[in-house]
Design a protein around this motif. Structure first.
Motif, PDB file in Angstrom:
ATOM      1  N   ILE A 154      -3.881 -39.062 -16.144  1.00 40.67           N
ATOM      2  CA  ILE A 154      -3.401 -40.394 -15.811  1.00 40.67           C
ATOM      3  C   ILE A 154      -1.879 -40.357 -15.738  1.00 40.67           C
ATOM      4  O   ILE A 154      -1.219 -39.855 -16.650  1.00 40.67           O
ATOM      5  CB  ILE A 154      -3.856 -41.421 -16.871  1.00 40.67           C
ATOM      6  CG1 ILE A 154      -5.382 -41.417 -17.005  1.00 40.67           C
ATOM      7  CG2 ILE A 154      -3.336 -42.809 -16.545  1.00 40.67           C
ATOM      8  CD1 ILE A 154      -6.128 -41.765 -15.758  1.00 40.67           C
ATOM      9  N   THR A 155      -1.318 -40.876 -14.664  1.00 36.37           N
ATOM     10  CA  THR A 155       0.131 -40.881 -14.484  1.00 36.37           C
ATOM     11  C   THR A 155       0.624 -42.327 -14.406  1.00 36.37           C
ATOM     12  O   THR A 155       0.642 -42.930 -13.342  1.00 36.37           O
ATOM     13  CB  THR A 155       0.532 -40.114 -13.215  1.00 36.37           C
ATOM     14  OG1 THR A 155      -0.215 -40.630 -12.112  1.00 36.37           O
ATOM     15  CG2 THR A 155       0.245 -38.632 -13.348  1.00 36.37           C
ATOM     16  N   GLN A 156       0.974 -42.865 -15.560  1.00 37.05           N
ATOM     17  CA  GLN A 156       1.493 -44.221 -15.658  1.00 37.05           C
ATOM     18  C   GLN A 156       2.739 -44.204 -16.536  1.00 37.05           C
ATOM     19  O   GLN A 156       2.743 -43.595 -17.594  1.00 37.05           O
ATOM     20  CB  GLN A 156       0.464 -45.166 -16.287  1.00 37.05           C
ATOM     21  CG  GLN A 156      -0.802 -45.328 -15.500  1.00 37.05           C
ATOM     22  CD  GLN A 156      -1.798 -46.213 -16.214  1.00 37.05           C
ATOM     23  OE1 GLN A 156      -1.464 -46.964 -17.107  1.00 37.05           O
ATOM     24  NE2 GLN A 156      -3.042 -46.112 -15.796  1.00 37.05           N
ATOM     25  N   GLY A 157       3.775 -44.892 -16.113  1.00 40.94           N
ATOM     26  CA  GLY A 157       4.982 -45.002 -16.914  1.00 40.94           C
ATOM     27  C   GLY A 157       5.914 -43.813 -16.746  1.00 40.94           C
ATOM     28  O   GLY A 157       5.664 -42.885 -15.969  1.00 40.94           O
ATOM     29  N   CYS A 158       6.993 -43.856 -17.501  1.00 39.39           N
ATOM     30  CA  CYS A 158       7.987 -42.780 -17.480  1.00 39.39           C
ATOM     31  C   CYS A 158       7.375 -41.494 -18.017  1.00 39.39           C
ATOM     32  O   CYS A 158       6.496 -41.525 -18.863  1.00 39.39           O
ATOM     33  CB  CYS A 158       9.178 -43.152 -18.369  1.00 39.39           C
ATOM     34  SG  CYS A 158      10.028 -44.646 -17.897  1.00 39.39           S
ATOM     35  N   PHE A 159       7.833 -40.390 -17.537  1.00 41.22           N
ATOM     36  CA  PHE A 159       7.487 -39.051 -18.039  1.00 41.22           C
ATOM     37  C   PHE A 159       6.029 -38.653 -17.813  1.00 41.22           C
ATOM     38  O   PHE A 159       5.595 -37.638 -18.325  1.00 41.22           O
ATOM     39  CB  PHE A 159       7.812 -38.910 -19.543  1.00 41.22           C
ATOM     40  CG  PHE A 159       9.107 -39.515 -19.961  1.00 41.22           C
ATOM     41  CD1 PHE A 159      10.302 -39.106 -19.389  1.00 41.22           C
ATOM     42  CD2 PHE A 159       9.152 -40.529 -20.903  1.00 41.22           C
ATOM     43  CE1 PHE A 159      11.508 -39.677 -19.763  1.00 41.22           C
ATOM     44  CE2 PHE A 159      10.346 -41.105 -21.288  1.00 41.22           C
ATOM     45  CZ  PHE A 159      11.524 -40.681 -20.718  1.00 41.22           C
ATOM     46  N   SER A 160       5.250 -39.433 -17.064  1.00 42.87           N
ATOM     47  CA  SER A 160       3.820 -39.143 -16.952  1.00 42.87           C
ATOM     48  C   SER A 160       3.514 -37.907 -16.109  1.00 42.87           C
ATOM     49  O   SER A 160       2.410 -37.384 -16.179  1.00 42.87           O
ATOM     50  CB  SER A 160       3.074 -40.353 -16.400  1.00 42.87           C
ATOM     51  OG  SER A 160       3.522 -40.682 -15.109  1.00 42.87           O
ATOM     52  N   PHE A 161       4.482 -37.439 -15.322  1.00 40.47           N
ATOM     53  CA  PHE A 161       4.264 -36.228 -14.543  1.00 40.47           C
ATOM     54  C   PHE A 161       4.741 -34.980 -15.287  1.00 40.47           C
ATOM     55  O   PHE A 161       4.600 -33.878 -14.797  1.00 40.47           O
ATOM     56  CB  PHE A 161       4.969 -36.329 -13.181  1.00 40.47           C
ATOM     57  CG  PHE A 161       4.332 -37.345 -12.286  1.00 40.47           C
ATOM     58  CD1 PHE A 161       3.241 -37.003 -11.509  1.00 40.47           C
ATOM     59  CD2 PHE A 161       4.796 -38.649 -12.244  1.00 40.47           C
ATOM     60  CE1 PHE A 161       2.637 -37.939 -10.679  1.00 40.47           C
ATOM     61  CE2 PHE A 161       4.196 -39.594 -11.419  1.00 40.47           C
ATOM     62  CZ  PHE A 161       3.114 -39.232 -10.640  1.00 40.47           C
ATOM     63  N   LEU A 162       5.307 -35.191 -16.465  1.00 34.29           N
ATOM     64  CA  LEU A 162       5.784 -34.083 -17.290  1.00 34.29           C
ATOM     65  C   LEU A 162       4.720 -33.709 -18.317  1.00 34.29           C
ATOM     66  O   LEU A 162       3.806 -34.488 -18.593  1.00 34.29           O
ATOM     67  CB  LEU A 162       7.052 -34.500 -18.035  1.00 34.29           C
ATOM     68  CG  LEU A 162       8.255 -34.886 -17.169  1.00 34.29           C
ATOM     69  CD1 LEU A 162       9.382 -35.403 -18.050  1.00 34.29           C
ATOM     70  CD2 LEU A 162       8.710 -33.707 -16.336  1.00 34.29           C
ATOM     71  N   PRO A 163       4.834 -32.538 -18.924  1.00 37.96           N
ATOM     72  CA  PRO A 163       3.939 -32.229 -20.050  1.00 37.96           C
ATOM     73  C   PRO A 163       4.139 -33.264 -21.160  1.00 37.96           C
ATOM     74  O   PRO A 163       5.182 -33.926 -21.240  1.00 37.96           O
ATOM     75  CB  PRO A 163       4.400 -30.847 -20.512  1.00 37.96           C
ATOM     76  CG  PRO A 163       5.140 -30.276 -19.346  1.00 37.96           C
ATOM     77  CD  PRO A 163       5.735 -31.438 -18.615  1.00 37.96           C
ATOM     78  N   ASP A 164       3.136 -33.405 -22.022  1.00 39.38           N
ATOM     79  CA  ASP A 164       3.232 -34.372 -23.117  1.00 39.38           C
ATOM     80  C   ASP A 164       4.492 -34.127 -23.935  1.00 39.38           C
ATOM     81  O   ASP A 164       4.875 -32.985 -24.203  1.00 39.38           O
ATOM     82  CB  ASP A 164       2.004 -34.281 -24.027  1.00 39.38           C
ATOM     83  CG  ASP A 164       0.742 -34.762 -23.321  1.00 39.38           C
ATOM     84  OD1 ASP A 164       0.851 -35.511 -22.335  1.00 39.38           O
ATOM     85  OD2 ASP A 164      -0.354 -34.383 -23.768  1.00 39.38           O
ATOM     86  N   LEU A 165       5.124 -35.228 -24.346  1.00 37.52           N
ATOM     87  CA  LEU A 165       6.335 -35.137 -25.156  1.00 37.52           C
ATOM     88  C   LEU A 165       5.980 -34.770 -26.589  1.00 37.52           C
ATOM     89  O   LEU A 165       4.970 -35.229 -27.136  1.00 37.52           O
ATOM     90  CB  LEU A 165       7.079 -36.478 -25.154  1.00 37.52           C
ATOM     91  CG  LEU A 165       7.555 -37.018 -23.803  1.00 37.52           C
ATOM     92  CD1 LEU A 165       8.212 -38.380 -23.981  1.00 37.52           C
ATOM     93  CD2 LEU A 165       8.509 -36.051 -23.143  1.00 37.52           C
TER      94      LEU A 165
END
Length: 141
Positions: free
Chosen positions: A3-14
């Motif tokens: 799921i790609t929603q919000g900031c950083f959603s295309f990055l690996p988990d923070l």
């Protein structure tokens, strides 16, 4: 499917330290931080359940991280996101939102096609999670 929603959603988990750094940035901007969770990640599902109250008077990210840990323990199979609300006159909206936890399995969505009057077609998205049972048990496997 991720799921790609919000900031950083295309990055690996923070990591937790990266989440803490983002929360620190939000607090430095004077934004109130709130936590929300859901098991239905449909893009139009903007009303996630709120974890506690928004943290308006917080100055230290450790307080948010403590609440995040409590939310994770209570909702291990849910999506959790951090929202940063800017109450400045003229803005009064969420300025930053990002997912900080995902369930072990993200079932994704399917495209539903419906024929309407005049042989017109209408399309919509449906979350596989919604069809998997009742709230809280949708990811039970």
């Amino acid at each position: 499917m991720r799921i790609t929603q919000g900031c950083f959603s295309f990055l690996p988990d923070l990591s937790d330290s990266q989440i803490g750094a983002q929360i620190h940035y939000c607090l430095n901007q004077g934004w109130a931080v709130a936590l929300e969770y859901t098991d239905d990640p449909h893009p139009r599902n903007t009303y996630w359940s709120m974890w506690g109250l928004p943290m308006f008077d917080l100055a230290d990210p450790a307080g948010v991280m403590q609440e995040l840990q409590a939310c994770r323990e209570a909702n291990p199979g849910h999506y959790i996101r951090v929202n940063a609300f800017d109450s400045t006159k003229g803005w009064e909206t969420v300025r930053m939102s990002f997912i900080v936890q995902r369930p072990p399995s993200e079932p994704g969505f399917r495209l539903v096609r419906q024929e309407t009057g005049g042989r017109n077609l209408r399309y919509t998205l449906e979350s596989y999670a919604v069809g998997a049972g009742t709230e809280g048990a949708r990811y039970a496997g």
